[in-house]
Design a protein around this motif. Structure first.
Motif, PDB file in Angstrom:
ATOM      1  N   THR A  40      11.328  78.662 100.946  1.00 18.92           N
ATOM      2  CA  THR A  40      11.828  78.716  99.573  1.00 18.92           C
ATOM      3  C   THR A  40      12.815  79.863  99.476  1.00 18.92           C
ATOM      4  O   THR A  40      12.782  80.794 100.302  1.00 18.92           O
ATOM      5  N   THR A  90       6.722  73.046  96.759  1.00 15.54           N
ATOM      6  CA  THR A  90       8.167  72.831  96.672  1.00 15.54           C
ATOM      7  C   THR A  90       8.888  73.755  97.650  1.00 15.54           C
ATOM      8  O   THR A  90       8.680  74.972  97.627  1.00 15.54           O
ATOM      9  N   VAL A  92      12.152  73.605 101.162  1.00 15.36           N
ATOM     10  CA  VAL A  92      12.839  72.828 102.192  1.00 15.36           C
ATOM     11  C   VAL A  92      11.932  72.821 103.413  1.00 15.36           C
ATOM     12  O   VAL A  92      11.495  73.885 103.876  1.00 15.36           O
ATOM     13  N   GLN A 110      14.416  68.408 101.580  1.00 16.12           N
ATOM     14  CA  GLN A 110      13.914  69.036 100.369  1.00 16.12           C
ATOM     15  C   GLN A 110      12.713  68.274  99.821  1.00 16.12           C
ATOM     16  O   GLN A 110      12.751  67.049  99.689  1.00 16.12           O
ATOM     17  N   THR A 112      10.333  68.473  96.399  1.00 16.75           N
ATOM     18  CA  THR A 112      10.190  69.068  95.076  1.00 16.75           C
ATOM     19  C   THR A 112       8.986  68.438  94.373  1.00 16.75           C
ATOM     20  O   THR A 112       8.918  67.209  94.250  1.00 16.75           O
TER      21      THR A 112
END
Length: 115
Positions: A40, A90, A92, A110, A112
């Motif tokens: 993050t 959340t 990558v 990614q 989320t």
């Protein structure tokens, strides 16, 4: 050249599931280890799950019981099944393979998780 390509990221509600895939351009067993990391903004990349050597599996404490790492030999892929996702998941997500003592990284995908 050894290459890893991630896929499967996206947007999901809290409590939902996603399955990430990491496709290699060579036999998965040619890697000493395969792992998933996440990052993050402003934080260091952290290990989420790993398969080492002959099949020893490790998980970060924060994902134990929710995430599962697995190998698909025929498809030269490593997967990360993520269940009961939380907003704090959340990030990558990156796939890493250790090949002849050298670390190879994918480009990242990614994930989320909305609350």
């Amino acid at each position: 050249q050894v290459q890893l390509v991630e896929s499967g990221g996206g947007l999901v509600q809290a409590g939902g599931s996603l399955r990430l895939s990491c496709a290699a351009n060579r036999d998965i067993f040619s890697f000493n280890a395969m792992a998933w990391y996440r990052q993050t903004p402003g934080k260091q990349r952290e290990m989420v799950a790993a398969i080492v050597g002959g099949g020893i599996i490790r998980y970060a404490d924060s994902v134990k019981g929710r995430f599962t790492i697995s190998r698909d030999i025929a498809k030269k892929s490593v997967h990360l099944q993520m269940n009961s996702l939380k907003p704090e998941d959340t990030a990558v997500y990156y796939c890493k393979g250790t090949y002849t003592s050298r670390d190879v990284w994918g480009q990242g995908t990614q994930v989320t998780v909305s609350s």
